[in-house]
Design an enzyme around this catalytic site. Structure first.
Site, PDB file in Angstrom:
ATOM      1  N   ARG A 189       0.820  -1.215   0.000  1.00 19.88           N
ATOM      2  CA  ARG A 189       0.000   0.000   0.000  1.00 19.88           C
ATOM      3  C   ARG A 189       0.859   1.272   0.000  1.00 19.88           C
ATOM      4  NH1 ARG A 189      -5.436  -0.995   1.176  1.00 19.88           N
ATOM      5  NH2 ARG A 189      -5.951  -3.003   0.281  1.00 19.88           N
ATOM      6  N   HIS A 217      -0.899  -4.492   5.087  1.00 19.24           N
ATOM      7  CA  HIS A 217      -0.615  -3.286   5.861  1.00 19.24           C
ATOM      8  C   HIS A 217       0.296  -3.696   7.019  1.00 19.24           C
ATOM      9  CE1 HIS A 217      -4.483  -0.862   4.684  1.00 19.24           C
ATOM     10  NE2 HIS A 217      -3.431  -0.253   4.161  1.00 19.24           N
ATOM     11  N   CYS A 244      -7.162  -1.772  12.805  1.00 18.93           N
ATOM     12  CA  CYS A 244      -7.576  -1.065  11.580  1.00 18.93           C
ATOM     13  C   CYS A 244      -8.685  -0.055  11.867  1.00 18.93           C
ATOM     14  CB  CYS A 244      -8.111  -2.033  10.531  1.00 18.93           C
ATOM     15  SG  CYS A 244      -6.968  -3.295  10.013  1.00 18.93           S
TER      16      CYS A 244
HETATM   17  N1  ARG Z   1     -10.649  -3.138   3.046  1.00 15.99           N
HETATM   18  C1  ARG Z   1      -9.683  -2.244   3.610  1.00 15.99           C
HETATM   19  C2  ARG Z   1      -8.564  -2.043   2.612  1.00 15.99           C
HETATM   20  O1  ARG Z   1      -8.210  -2.979   1.944  1.00 15.99           O
HETATM   21  C3  ARG Z   1      -9.169  -2.766   4.902  1.00 15.99           C
HETATM   22  C4  ARG Z   1      -8.242  -1.834   5.603  1.00 15.99           C
HETATM   23  C5  ARG Z   1      -7.629  -2.396   6.852  1.00 15.99           C
HETATM   24  N2  ARG Z   1      -6.923  -1.415   7.564  1.00 15.99           N
HETATM   25  C6  ARG Z   1      -5.758  -1.587   8.190  1.00 15.99           C
HETATM   26  N3  ARG Z   1      -5.297  -0.599   8.916  1.00 15.99           N
HETATM   27  N4  ARG Z   1      -5.037  -2.646   8.043  1.00 15.99           N
HETATM   28  O2  ARG Z   1      -8.023  -0.976   2.478  1.00 15.99           O
END
Ligand code: ARG
Length: 284
Positions: free
Chosen positions: A145, A174, A268
């Protein structure tokens, strides 16, 4: 009988920002956990989130809410919205189009709260999902990401030392799905979620860390919220809970199975506002 540590841990009162899963759904797939073909239960997502919210409040932490925006089903994952410390907020720049419209809501929220420096990141940066404060340092993740260049931007913006780590397993996309900061000096993590170089850095920095198993990481047990004493993690993560207890922490089980359908868990959902300006007013 489980061993109880004589180590006594102290909790620090925290300030968090959460977003209710009012519009929660899995309508697209931007991580391996998301299957739009699988039914979701909005009621279950809401009750699981409410329990998390209740636990944070009962522990004495200050919990703020940002209003959920219709059409943004992932907004419940507030950790991704920004990195906030000392009255400064670096708002996310999301990787995927499905989430980009969340950012303006965070810019607005931090401005209206009196943060003196509110800026949107110039390169892809998914907030506390990839940037975890660990004492004086910030642990930073990249690979799926946040752009590696975001690590420099965070270092410059906050003037803090950043430890760059590379994530290699798409299930742990993440940083906060692969490592949890327990207190200023202690973490638990899944070594194989990191590149060999990052594993070495972590082993060197945290020789006594708790190593999780892949099975536990798949429950999102590393997506935990710690206040230095209480550690909120999935109820099913009993082995990790026992290890935490041995080290003097108090694990608190919550169920986040419905949120896991979107690839999220407790952390999250929880953005920490480090040294929020309102705390200084509270204490004055
Ligand atoms: N569906 C979200 C995404 O893929 C989930 C985010 C999860 N957040 C985190 N801090 N790991 O972006």
């Amino acid at each position: 009988m489980s061993q109880v540590s004589s180590l006594s841990r102290s909790a620090r009162r925290r300030h968090y920002l959460l977003c209710a899963p009012t519009h929660f759904d899995v309508r697209y797939s931007i991580n391996p956990w998301m299957d739009p073909g699988q039914p979701t239960s909005p009621d279950l997502a809401m009750s699981q989130w409410q329990r998390l919210h209740g636990v944070l409040v009962d522990l004495g932490h200050t919990v703020e809410l940002i209003e959920a925006v219709p059409g943004l089903p992932d907004m419940v994952f507030a950790a991704n919205g920004a990195i906030a410390a000392d009255g400064r907020a670096l708002v996310a720049r999301f990787r995927y189009a499905e989430r980009v419209d969340e950012a303006p809501a965070y810019v607005e929220w931090f401005r209206s709260r009196g943060y003196h420096d509110v800026r949107q990141a110039t390169v892809v940066n998914e907030g506390e999902g990839d940037f975890l404060t660990a004492g004086k340092q910030i642990l930073a993740g990249a690979g799926f990401r946040s752009d590696p260049g975001s690590h420099d931007e965070v270092r410059d913006f906050f003037g803090k030392e950043v430890l760059s780590l590379s994530l290699v397993d798409p299930r742990f996309y993440h940083l906060d799905t692969a490592i949890a900061v327990l207190d200023d000096e202690e973490v638990m993590y899944l070594p194989q979620a990191f590149s060999p170089e990052s594993r070495e850095l972590l082993a060197d920095r945290y020789p006594d860390a708790i190593a999780a198993t892949e099975e536990e990481a798949c429950l999102f047990a590393l997506n935990a919220v710690s206040d230095g004493r209480h550690v909120i993690l999935p109820t099913a993560a009993t082995r990790l809970a026992a290890q935490l207890r041995e080290r003097g922490y108090e694990p608190i089980g919550v169920d986040t199975t419905e949120l896991l359908k979107a690839g999220g868990g407790a952390k999250c959902c929880t953005l920490e506002l480090h040294d929020d300006p309102a705390d200084a007013v509270d204490q004055a």
